[in-house]
Design an enzyme around this catalytic site. Structure first.
Site, mmCIF file in Angstrom:
data_model
loop_
_atom_site.group_PDB
_atom_site.id
_atom_site.type_symbol
_atom_site.label_atom_id
_atom_site.label_comp_id
_atom_site.label_asym_id
_atom_site.label_seq_id
_atom_site.Cartn_x
_atom_site.Cartn_y
_atom_site.Cartn_z
ATOM 1 C CG ASN A 174 2.990 -0.283 3.023
ATOM 2 O OD1 ASN A 174 2.641 -1.077 2.543
ATOM 3 N ND2 ASN A 174 4.337 0.231 2.793
ATOM 4 N N GLY A 175 1.584 -2.665 5.266
ATOM 5 C CA GLY A 175 2.572 -3.832 5.792
ATOM 6 C C GLY A 175 1.599 -4.710 6.207
ATOM 7 C CE1 TYR A 231 5.665 -5.497 -10.718
ATOM 8 C CE2 TYR A 231 4.818 -5.134 -8.440
ATOM 9 C CZ TYR A 231 4.495 -5.390 -9.916
ATOM 10 O OH TYR A 231 3.391 -5.195 -10.256
ATOM 11 N N GLY A 252 -1.042 0.613 -5.066
ATOM 12 C CA GLY A 252 -2.580 0.118 -4.854
ATOM 13 C C GLY A 252 -3.215 0.831 -5.752
ATOM 14 C CB CYS A 292 -0.994 0.172 1.308
ATOM 15 S SG CYS A 292 -1.977 -1.448 1.266
#
Length: 502
Positions: free
Chosen positions: A101-102, A257, A28, A2
């Site tokens: 995020n995570g 990525y 996202g 995210c």
């Protein structure tokens, strides 16, 4: 994966939060949300879809206030409905919003304790809601009308004691300010920037430095692992190291990525790291196939371009753009459901026959996860007239699930799990396949000035840096992450909607 952002400004932040989320959209595409605070009131808008689709003019006008947070989400394990779009909110104490995020590796245990002992109500399966309620429960213990920076840091310290995994979060405490914190291993990224205006200094927290650049914020630094940063309503910056850094191990897949090439994470240029990945991979091809007959190097857009161009220069082979990309189709890796991912490949990419006809081509991609997308791209190259199709992955074989916030498929759906490189090559239909070596990938991402000696490489090595990942946890993850499990959840939600329809 995210994207998160938080801003405390001297003027309304709604447009800047929106702009930051568009820059972080690659992290996202499933849902987006913004929450701001204005004169003690919460202003909120969130929903499913891209940033540009979620926010219309009337929504932006309603997002008043000089402080706020935002979030873009992709479908995560057990949390792939529009209802669970972030930021999340609880009204007590003070009114708290959180964007995360995570992934918390002990979310299930925490949820039980929150319900049984903290008397908190959880309304979703999201570990982000768990994280929010842990923080709220700890801040509740303060019990004073005004929260001090010391109170914020005490609550953050308690979060560190209770929560395990990889995470970065921004928290809006209404009437007080914005807090940001990062896990003790620094697995998930979080950067801090500032901008000086005639009215005073503004501060911004974001997942990637590119969001700061776009809004003309000067990057001050990365938030340190185990550190909490608090910007109060008056625009004053406070920070505290809340827990000792055990091992600073940023996620290496950010460089492979997820992150944009123009971002700098933990003082490492993503662009330069990808250049070095190409150099290492080219050297490996020269060792394994010294008498290769490659005519042209073609990247699979977009992430692999930097590595592919560097490979072509070292191999002294032509570099060509052989695929045209439809930029209005989402990234297949983060699309919900394998069927949608497969359908999207041909809608997203079209081969330019001129670059393939009668040639031996080397296709370069950043990684191979399920393998089905790679197989379809190789089919496209052959249909365009390629005589031979070779394939190079800038990352090593993905053989293990990532448990720190990258929602990779179940182990059974990873093409390299239980297969050799030659077997993966046969599966995707390549004439031969070359993977990056893990040691070379780590070396490519290291940089003298960054002082990063190791990375989280768990999806390649199976070594989980937090030391708390058990076989039972991985088995539970396997059951939740499989495409079959996702389909069942979607069917269940559809049935519920049908029952509730008039």
């Amino acid at each position: 994966m995210c994207g998160i952002v938080g801003i405390v400004g001297t003027s309304p932040v709604n447009q800047r939060l929106y702009d930051a989320l568009t820059v972080l959209q690659h992290r996202g595409q499933d849902a987006a949300g913004i929450m701001t605070a204005y004169e003690g009131r919460l202003c909120s808008r969130k929903g499913a879809g891209l940033v540009r689709d979620v926010f219309e003019q009337q929504h932006m006008l309603a997002l008043q206030g000089n402080e706020g947070i935002g979030h873009v989400r992709y479908p995560t394990a057990g949390c792939d409905s529009a209802f669970e779009a972030q930021p999340f909110y609880v009204n007590a104490p003070y009114g708290i919003c959180l964007a995360h995020n995570g992934n918390l590796t002990n979310a299930a245990e925490l949820a039980e304790v929150l319900i049984r002992e903290d008397r908190r109500h959880l309304n979703s399966e999201s570990d982000s809601e768990v994280l929010l309620n842990v923080f709220a429960s700890e801040l509740q213990r303060v019990g004073t009308p005004r929260v001090t920076p010391a109170d914020m840091f005490a609550a953050a310290s308690a979060v560190y004691r209770r929560c395990r995994g990889g995470y970065a979060a921004v928290v809006l405490v209404i009437g007080h300010g914005v807090l940001g914190f990062r896990d003790p291993n620094g697995i998930r990224p979080l950067v801090l920037g500032q901008r000086r205006t005639p009215r005073g200094t503004e501060y911004m927290l974001a997942s990637e430095s590119v969001a700061l650049d776009m809004l003309s914020f000067e990057m001050l630094r990365d938030v340190a692992p185990g550190e909490a940063v608090f910007i109060d309503e008056q625009g004053r910056l406070h920070s505290q190291q809340c827990v000792a850094t055990v091992r600073h191990t940023p996620c290496i897949f950010e460089y492979v990525y997820f992150a944009r090439p123009d971002s700098i994470i933990d003082n490492i240029s993503v662009y330069r790291a990808r250049m070095r990945m190409g150099e290492k991979l080219a050297a490996r091809i020269l060792r394994q196939h010294p008498d290769h007959d490659i005519d042209v190097v073609i990247p699979i857009p977009d992430t692999s371009r930097t590595s592919a161009l560097q490979m072509a220069q070292i191999l002294e082979i032509k570099y060509r753009e052989g695929f045209t990309k439809n930029r209005y189709i989402g990234r297949t890796f983060i699309m919900p459901g394998q069927e949608q991912r497969e359908r999207s490949v041909r809608r997203k990419l079209n081969a330019i026959d001129l670059e393939f006809r009668g040639k031996n081509v080397l296709l370069v991609d950043d990684s191979i996860v399920r393998g089905t997308t790679s197989a379809q791209i190789i089919d496209l190259a052959r249909e365009a007239g390629a005589r031979k199709v070779y394939f190079a992955s800038a990352a090593p074989p993905v053989r293990f699930p990532n448990v720190y916030g990258i929602d990779m498929p179940a182990t059974s759906e990873l093409v390299a799990a239980g297969r050799s490189a030659d077997e993966v090559g046969q599966f995707i239909g390549a004439d031969w396949l070359v993977y990056q070596e893990l040691e070379d990938l780590v070396a490519a991402c290291q940089h003298d000035n960054a002082k990063i000696e190791e990375f989280d490489t768990s999806c390649f090595s199976g070594e989980y840096v937090t030391g708390d990942v058990t076989f039972e946890y991985l088995d539970r993850l396997q059951r939740v992450r499989s495409d079959e499990a996702r389909d069942l959840r979607r069917l269940a939600r559809s049935g519920l909607k049908a029952i509730n329809s008039p």
